[in-house]
Design an enzyme around this catalytic site. Structure first.
Site, PDB file in Angstrom:
ATOM      1  N   HIS A  83      35.263  66.307  55.941  1.00 56.08           N
ATOM      2  CA  HIS A  83      36.269  67.266  56.350  1.00 56.08           C
ATOM      3  C   HIS A  83      35.313  68.389  56.994  1.00 56.08           C
ATOM      4  CE1 HIS A  83      34.430  68.841  52.106  1.00 56.08           C
ATOM      5  NE2 HIS A  83      34.405  70.014  52.991  1.00 56.08           N
ATOM      6  N   ASP A 205      34.264  60.722  50.848  1.00 55.07           N
ATOM      7  CA  ASP A 205      34.884  62.571  51.808  1.00 55.07           C
ATOM      8  C   ASP A 205      33.110  62.352  53.058  1.00 55.07           C
ATOM      9  OD1 ASP A 205      34.743  64.685  52.760  1.00 55.07           O
ATOM     10  OD2 ASP A 205      35.549  65.755  51.475  1.00 55.07           O
ATOM     11  N   SER A 592      28.761  71.874  51.879  1.00 55.49           N
ATOM     12  CA  SER A 592      29.860  70.575  51.891  1.00 55.49           C
ATOM     13  C   SER A 592      28.757  69.507  52.769  1.00 55.49           C
ATOM     14  CB  SER A 592      31.179  71.194  52.091  1.00 55.49           C
ATOM     15  OG  SER A 592      31.799  70.594  50.571  1.00 55.49           O
TER      16      SER A 592
HETATM   17  N1  ARG Z   1      37.492  71.987  47.759  1.00 59.88           N
HETATM   18  C1  ARG Z   1      36.592  71.388  49.199  1.00 59.88           C
HETATM   19  C2  ARG Z   1      36.134  72.737  49.755  1.00 59.88           C
HETATM   20  O1  ARG Z   1      36.176  73.715  49.385  1.00 59.88           O
HETATM   21  C3  ARG Z   1      37.139  70.439  50.601  1.00 59.88           C
HETATM   22  C4  ARG Z   1      38.256  71.752  51.096  1.00 59.88           C
HETATM   23  C5  ARG Z   1      38.936  69.771  52.208  1.00 59.88           C
HETATM   24  N2  ARG Z   1      39.634  68.801  51.249  1.00 59.88           N
HETATM   25  C6  ARG Z   1      41.064  69.132  51.155  1.00 59.88           C
HETATM   26  N3  ARG Z   1      41.410  68.316  50.279  1.00 59.88           N
HETATM   27  N4  ARG Z   1      41.196  70.253  51.243  1.00 59.88           N
HETATM   28  O2  ARG Z   1      36.191  73.195  51.081  1.00 59.88           O
HETATM   29  N1  GLU Z   2      34.398  71.885  49.833  1.00 61.16           N
HETATM   30  C1  GLU Z   2      32.897  72.786  49.844  1.00 61.16           C
HETATM   31  C2  GLU Z   2      32.820  73.395  51.676  1.00 61.16           C
HETATM   32  O1  GLU Z   2      33.517  72.853  52.291  1.00 61.16           O
HETATM   33  C3  GLU Z   2      32.285  72.761  49.232  1.00 61.16           C
HETATM   34  C4  GLU Z   2      33.487  72.740  47.625  1.00 61.16           C
HETATM   35  C5  GLU Z   2      32.358  73.975  47.025  1.00 61.16           C
HETATM   36  O2  GLU Z   2      30.973  74.422  45.998  1.00 61.16           O
HETATM   37  O3  GLU Z   2      32.892  75.473  47.888  1.00 61.16           O
HETATM   38  O4  GLU Z   2      31.889  73.713  51.530  1.00 61.16           O
END
Ligand code: ARG
Ligand code: GLU
Length: 656
Positions: A83, A205, A592
């Site tokens: 991502h 990921d 991330s």
């Molecule tokens: N929750 C993770 C973050 O905050 C991953 C986001 C990307 N993945 C998704 N299915 N939208 O960035």
């Molecule tokens: N998916 C998050 C990022 O893009 C990390 C998730 C979180 O801990 O907020 O950094």
């Protein structure tokens, strides 16, 4: 007696570092190293951060200004999340070469794909400059001098503890970063938005890039003559596995936390801001989902939009739940009372801060509502957008979004901060929805859009006015210039009054160390979550009918043949491949792509998420349930080797 008890209570509520809370500054990690070693870490503070020799910091990068990445070869190979590489992968994807869908595996260095605008930054050094600035040195000059130290150098001075301490950060920035590999989205984004923030998780990921440099190993803009960068340090990869309780450390760039805010701000988040933003997004997501279900072309068209709206929407829901569950507002109130009793200056500060919150909460809320409603609407549509085959359905979807968001703005924005052109429009058209129709028709038709133009310029004027009221442009969180000054002194007094408490500075996208352990969690009585998932769980979720759960046939075949090669392990008596794991490290957005390291500093996973029920850790950390989610490095290698057929990439890694 009563006083002591209250103080004790306050300490208990607010004593971080008792467990795994904290995002520590690498240059000051020697203050934590005894605790880290007591918890199993086997290396030294110098191994983590040193300016005299290669250390772990030389293998960690800020990736694309908002994620983290780590070096895994002597030839500049870098791992981050799928991502995080998504934009780059998407930009190289065409109908003929759909790397997003099918994955991408460069078969040679010549096939690695350059990415305009993508950069990575290494931290060269960090240095406290509080005293120098207090003694009259000009911060701009300190920054300018640091930038002049080397090719591609960048520098910033960042505030810690609301400006009680200031640190100079010097970075070396590389602008030639090429895409090497990405799994198909059915692996890299497996589970999609449904599984996002969720455990058990089965997302692969990750994506792979390579840093290129000039022949003398210095930063250089893209050139075919550039050569793979030779890093000072890269991580050894451990495939030996781990047990629950084993030490873990995360080294990366967490973006934004607010651990020291008063109860007033916590209440604002839990009771006012998050619920409003969630409700506004509920409506947007409903409209978009309905369109997506009606037409496969619309499903694709709105996929990225849906994902980005849903990401924060789900995070906020977890945040509200977590703050309520922890009774954070009440706990903070108790602590404020205890502090006021112990520290007379503290009592005064608290009074002033609370008064300042009263002054700024409405305008700040108005700003948030405006940004969540009027500001997310398109100001124009291209001819191509309007001419697409599914145009009628899309047009109605866009119209519905205008209606919904105008209505929400009218219902939620505090009266005093409503935009004059909006009020005029509503008066002239009878309702926010009728006004929304008028503006939408203008915007959709393109060309001159007087309604939209006056609305836009008035919106900007109102937001500027609010910025002026708050006295600061740093508006990521509820704050003002005055409040920031008060917090500076408040934190100073807090640290004087309760020196036993371990303070760490809020995350601000500077390099941090978090440490904890591989850990499951019991959310409620009898609801225990194991810290490891496996390929068997992917197969259980596999469903060719559901886009987000439709895995590649090659993965099904591997599962059927059990030809896992060196990546197969025995877990709970069956042979499988590990996929994701949970640990108790304190992380946030920006982490991330961060390396998850074991007690010997070897790479065991790539961080990519938290559980949604622990997202309140940006404000209050609960060691019993706050968990970060990582993809197991053994799954990454398995996918590279067995799905991508890119085993040659493993040859340049150091795998133990
Ligand atoms: N929750 C993770 C973050 O905050 C991953 C986001 C990307 N993945 C998704 N299915 N939208 O960035
Ligand atoms: N998916 C998050 C990022 O893009 C990390 C998730 C979180 O801990 O907020 O950094």
């Amino acid at each position: 007696m009563k006083r002591t008890l209250l103080t004790l209570f306050a300490l208990l509520v607010l004593l971080p570092a008792a467990a795994d809370e904290g995002m520590w500054l690498p240059s000051l990690i020697s203050a934590r190293i005894d605790d880290m070693r007591a918890k199993g870490f086997r290396l030294s503070a110098e191994d983590i951060y040193s300016i005299n020799r290669a250390s772990m910091k030389d293998a960690v990068v800020l990736f694309d200004g908002g994620c983290t990445g780590e070096l895994v070869s002597a030839e500049g190979l870098l791992l981050t999340n799928h991502h995080c590489g998504y934009d780059a992968i998407q930009r190289h994807s065409t109908v003929e070469h759909d790397y997003l869908t099918h994955g991408f595996w460069a078969r040679s260095r010549a096939e690695e794909l350059p990415n305009k605008g993508l950069n990575v930054r290494f931290l060269v050094r960090m240095e406290e400059v509080t005293d120098r600035i207090a003694a009259g040195e000009n911060p701009e000059e300190i920054i300018a001098r640091a930038k002049a130290e080397g090719t591609g150098y960048r520098a910033d001075i960042e505030q810690m503890y609301y400006g009680n301490q200031q640190f100079l950060f010097v970075y070396e920035q590389f602008n030639d970063v090429r895409l090497v590999a990405a799994p198909p989205s059915s692996i890299g984004k497996f589970g999609g938005d449904t599984d996002n923030w969720i455990w058990p998780r089965h997302t692969g990921d990750f994506s792979i890039f390579r840093i290129y440099a000039s022949k003398d190993n210095k930063p250089a803009d893209y050139s075919p003559d550039n050569v793979p960068y030779r890093p000072k340090k890269h991580f050894t990869i451990s495939t030996k596995g781990f047990q629950e309780g084993d030490f873990t450390m995360i080294y990366g760039f967490p973006g934004n936390t607010q651990e020291y805010i008063l109860s007033d701000a916590a209440a604002y988040i839990a009771e006012r801001s998050d619920p409003a933003k969630i409700a506004i997004r509920d409506g947007r997501l409903e409209i978009i989902s309905r369109a997506q279900e009606s037409d496969p072309a619309l499903r694709i068209h709105y996929a990225a939009k849906h994902a980005s709206i849903a990401n924060a929407w789900k995070k906020w829901q977890g945040e509200v739940l977590g703050l309520n569950r922890m009774k954070t507002v009440a706990a903070k109130q108790e602590q404020e009372e205890a502090f006021a009793r112990e520290n007379p200056r503290g009592a005064e500060l608290l009074r002033e801060m609370k008064a300042e919150y009263k002054r700024i909460i409405d305008p700040y809320f108005a700003r948030e509502i405006t940004v969540e409603t009027l500001r997310v609407l398109p100001t124009s549509y291209t001819a191509k957008e309007r001419a697409e085959a599914f145009f009628p359905a899309r047009r109605e979807t866009e119209r519905a979004l205008f209606r919904w968001l105008f209505g929400e703005y009218a219902r939620r924005c505090p009266a005093e901060y409503r935009i004059p052109a909006f009020l005029d429009g509503v008066a002239a058209n009878g309702s926010p929805e009728a006004f929304a129709e008028r503006v939408f028709e203008e915007v959709w038709a393109g060309g001159e859009t007087p309604l939209n133009d006056s609305l836009r310029s008035d919106t900007k004027r109102m937001l500027d006015h609010i910025t002026w009221l708050l006295g600061t442009t740093r508006l990521r969180n509820l704050t003002s210039k005055r409040l920031n000054e008060l917090y500076r002194e408040y934190l100073h007094e807090l640290r004087q009054t309760w020196p036993e408490r371990a303070f760490y500075p809020d995350a601000n996208l500077t390099l941090r160390v978090a440490y904890g352990a591989i850990a499951g969690y019991e959310y409620a009585d009898g609801e225990y979550h194991k810290p490891q998932t496996t390929l068997d769980g992917i197969i259980a979720k596999d469903n060719p009918e559901i886009y987000d759960y439709d895995i590649p046939q090659s993965l099904r075949d591997l599962y059927a043949s059990k030809e896992y090669g060196r990546w197969g392990v025995e877990i709970d008596g069956r042979r499988t491949v590990p996929v994701c794991f949970l640990a108790s490290n304190h992380t946030t957005g920006g982490n991330s792509g961060s390396p998850v390291l074991n007690a010997d500093g070897e790479l065991i996973g790539i961080n990519f998420d938290r559980t949604w029920r622990s997202t309140m850790s940006d404000i209050a950390f609960d060691p019993t349930i706050c968990r970060n989610i990582a993809v197991d490095i053994r799954y990454v290698l398995f996918v590279v080797d067995r799905i991508g057929g890119a085993g040659y990439l493993l040859k340049e890694m150091r795998i133990k």
